[in-house]
Design a protein around this motif. Sequence first.
Motif, mmCIF file in Angstrom:
data_model
loop_
_atom_site.group_PDB
_atom_site.id
_atom_site.type_symbol
_atom_site.label_atom_id
_atom_site.label_comp_id
_atom_site.label_asym_id
_atom_site.label_seq_id
_atom_site.Cartn_x
_atom_site.Cartn_y
_atom_site.Cartn_z
ATOM 1 N N GLY A 264 0.772 -1.235 0.000
ATOM 2 C CA GLY A 264 0.000 0.000 0.000
ATOM 3 C C GLY A 264 0.800 1.280 0.000
ATOM 4 N N VAL A 265 2.100 1.215 -0.264
ATOM 5 C CA VAL A 265 2.883 2.435 -0.426
ATOM 6 C C VAL A 265 2.574 3.029 -1.795
ATOM 7 N N ASP A 266 2.404 4.348 -1.845
ATOM 8 C CA ASP A 266 1.937 5.007 -3.060
ATOM 9 C C ASP A 266 3.032 5.691 -3.862
ATOM 10 N N VAL A 267 4.098 6.111 -3.208
ATOM 11 C CA VAL A 267 5.196 6.823 -3.879
ATOM 12 C C VAL A 267 6.513 6.393 -3.256
ATOM 13 N N VAL A 268 7.513 6.120 -4.089
ATOM 14 C CA VAL A 268 8.867 5.881 -3.608
ATOM 15 C C VAL A 268 9.701 7.122 -3.907
ATOM 16 N N ASP A 269 10.306 7.644 -2.885
ATOM 17 C CA ASP A 269 11.115 8.860 -2.912
ATOM 18 C C ASP A 269 12.577 8.421 -2.984
ATOM 19 N N CYS A 270 13.229 8.660 -4.120
ATOM 20 C CA CYS A 270 14.518 8.024 -4.416
ATOM 21 C C CYS A 270 15.696 8.951 -4.155
ATOM 22 N N SER A 271 16.342 8.747 -3.013
ATOM 23 C CA SER A 271 17.582 9.425 -2.683
ATOM 24 C C SER A 271 18.707 8.401 -2.763
ATOM 25 N N SER A 272 19.857 8.667 -2.092
ATOM 26 C CA SER A 272 20.956 7.704 -2.128
ATOM 27 C C SER A 272 21.952 8.008 -1.024
ATOM 28 N N GLY A 273 22.785 7.016 -0.726
ATOM 29 C CA GLY A 273 23.935 7.185 0.145
ATOM 30 C C GLY A 273 23.608 7.332 1.615
ATOM 31 N N GLY A 274 24.659 7.618 2.385
ATOM 32 C CA GLY A 274 24.523 7.944 3.789
ATOM 33 C C GLY A 274 24.689 6.791 4.757
ATOM 34 N N ILE A 275 25.023 5.600 4.271
ATOM 35 C CA ILE A 275 25.096 4.478 5.202
ATOM 36 C C ILE A 275 26.235 4.673 6.213
ATOM 37 N N ALA A 276 27.266 5.404 5.843
ATOM 38 C CA ALA A 276 28.345 5.735 6.775
ATOM 39 C C ALA A 276 28.736 7.191 6.555
ATOM 40 N N GLY A 277 29.016 7.902 7.618
ATOM 41 C CA GLY A 277 29.419 9.303 7.489
ATOM 42 C C GLY A 277 28.231 10.213 7.286
ATOM 43 N N ALA A 278 28.351 11.118 6.310
ATOM 44 C CA ALA A 278 27.330 12.136 6.089
ATOM 45 C C ALA A 278 25.984 11.510 5.746
ATOM 46 N N ALA A 279 24.918 12.282 5.959
ATOM 47 C CA ALA A 279 23.567 11.754 5.811
ATOM 48 C C ALA A 279 23.197 11.444 4.376
ATOM 49 N N THR A 280 23.867 12.061 3.404
ATOM 50 C CA THR A 280 23.524 11.852 2.003
ATOM 51 C C THR A 280 24.769 11.515 1.214
ATOM 52 N N ALA A 281 24.600 11.424 -0.088
ATOM 53 C CA ALA A 281 25.706 11.026 -0.956
ATOM 54 C C ALA A 281 26.657 12.176 -1.257
ATOM 55 N N SER A 282 26.525 13.297 -0.593
ATOM 56 C CA SER A 282 27.242 14.500 -0.999
ATOM 57 C C SER A 282 28.691 14.548 -0.554
ATOM 58 N N ALA A 283 29.034 13.851 0.510
ATOM 59 C CA ALA A 283 30.348 14.049 1.118
ATOM 60 C C ALA A 283 31.464 13.628 0.180
ATOM 61 N N GLY A 284 32.376 14.568 -0.096
ATOM 62 C CA GLY A 284 33.568 14.268 -0.853
ATOM 63 C C GLY A 284 33.336 13.996 -2.320
ATOM 64 N N GLN A 285 32.159 14.292 -2.834
ATOM 65 C CA GLN A 285 31.862 14.022 -4.231
ATOM 66 C C GLN A 285 31.388 15.288 -4.926
ATOM 67 N N LYS A 286 31.764 15.419 -6.180
ATOM 68 C CA LYS A 286 31.246 16.495 -7.022
ATOM 69 C C LYS A 286 30.045 15.941 -7.765
ATOM 70 N N ARG A 287 28.882 16.369 -7.381
ATOM 71 C CA ARG A 287 27.665 15.797 -7.942
ATOM 72 C C ARG A 287 27.183 16.613 -9.133
ATOM 73 N N LYS A 288 26.496 15.935 -10.047
ATOM 74 C CA LYS A 288 25.954 16.571 -11.232
ATOM 75 C C LYS A 288 24.476 16.869 -11.029
ATOM 76 N N PRO A 289 23.946 17.845 -11.756
ATOM 77 C CA PRO A 289 22.515 18.151 -11.630
ATOM 78 C C PRO A 289 21.651 16.912 -11.863
ATOM 79 N N GLY A 290 20.686 16.709 -10.975
ATOM 80 C CA GLY A 290 19.767 15.588 -11.117
ATOM 81 C C GLY A 290 20.427 14.230 -11.019
ATOM 82 N N PHE A 291 21.491 14.139 -10.216
ATOM 83 C CA PHE A 291 22.288 12.909 -10.193
ATOM 84 C C PHE A 291 21.523 11.683 -9.699
ATOM 85 N N GLN A 292 20.405 11.887 -9.006
ATOM 86 C CA GLN A 292 19.634 10.743 -8.505
ATOM 87 C C GLN A 292 18.404 10.422 -9.348
ATOM 88 N N VAL A 293 18.153 11.203 -10.381
ATOM 89 C CA VAL A 293 16.973 10.981 -11.207
ATOM 90 C C VAL A 293 16.929 9.576 -11.811
#
Length: 385
Positions: A264-293
């Motif tokens: 019964g879940v209606d929407v999946v909100d797709c992020s990434s990363g964070g299993i260790a260290g910072a909360a998201t995939a941002s730490a130490g990486q140069k990310r591109k626009p819309g990198f999780q799309v």
Amino acid sequence: MTDLPHLFRPLALRGIETRNRVVISPMCQYSAHEGHLEDWHLVHLGRFAIGGAGIVFTEATAVQKGGRITHGCPGLWTDSQIPGHARVAQFALRHGAIPALQLGHAGRKAGMQRPWFGNGPLGPDDLARGDMPWTPVGPSALPVAEGWPVPHALTPAEIVTLVDDYAAAARRAREAGYRIVEIHGAHGYLVHSFLSPLSNTRGDAYGGDLRGRMRLALEIAEAVRAAWPEDLPLFFRTSAVDGPPEGWSLDDTVVLARELKARGVDVVDCSSGGIAGAATASAGQKRKPGFQVPYAERVRREVGLPTMAVGLITHPVQAEAILAGGRADLIAIAREALADPMWALHAARVLGHDTGYADWPQQSGWWLALRDRTSEFYDPAAPAD
């Protein structure tokens, strides 16, 4: 309808309809007091409703006192916290936005510093400020990283209590007036830490193979869905990938999304990363626009479930292209909304949807329309008078 930009087409989800596809993503403010929302939260979130967003999310809200990320994080583990949330939800509704809430538990990342104090484990300076530590919990006794506290591995009985507390928090969210609830299953917090083989080394029914590691997430989804009104939608935020190849993968996310859909879940909100260290995939990486799309696109295509794209989506033309290309159903804006709380209304003008300020709040729209009709604007390239 078809002549509207995709970003400004309503979306029906169970018994609600959004005015557009712009979502203000949950953004921690670290400014609650004993889990209670303050005036800061009303003003912070209210400006996004005034700014034209279709859905406005309140930040990650703990289902247990020990599930807070920091001492400044909000909760819904007790009824006394309902009124603060009700103020936010009612204000959003009055101004045309759908109020939404993200429910979570920080797990082994609980009890850490507020980011402006270091964003790591609590230290002597934090204790001097009165931010006292507590023992974090997780699937296994594995710390987030070197120097972090070792979490207590939850027992099966404690897991039963945890699932019940998610359901109780969802009932409080409904009493407060929220119309969407999202389960936070990303960024290294408790649910994600059970999903990932990098943090879950259990040998019981909540560990081991993919099905065992998914068990907690699915039990929480079932409990929240049962406690949440049938006519209101349920979202789930996932870290679609951990990063390391031996961690949680996009293939795993597709399997999880199918199971969530069945519950019964209606929407999946797709992020990434964070299993260790910072909360998201941002730490130490140069990310591109819309990198999780691409994560949202694959889940949407293979599971047949609406998805929300999030992460460095900053320009209206970019957001429109994602929706027009069938890559996601909703666009989540976070930091860009901090820079421009009126992002949705500005996006409407950029895309030619509202060139006359008709969708702006009356208190400001008429002023701006009058200015456009009666004023010339400064041109820095023009010669001085």
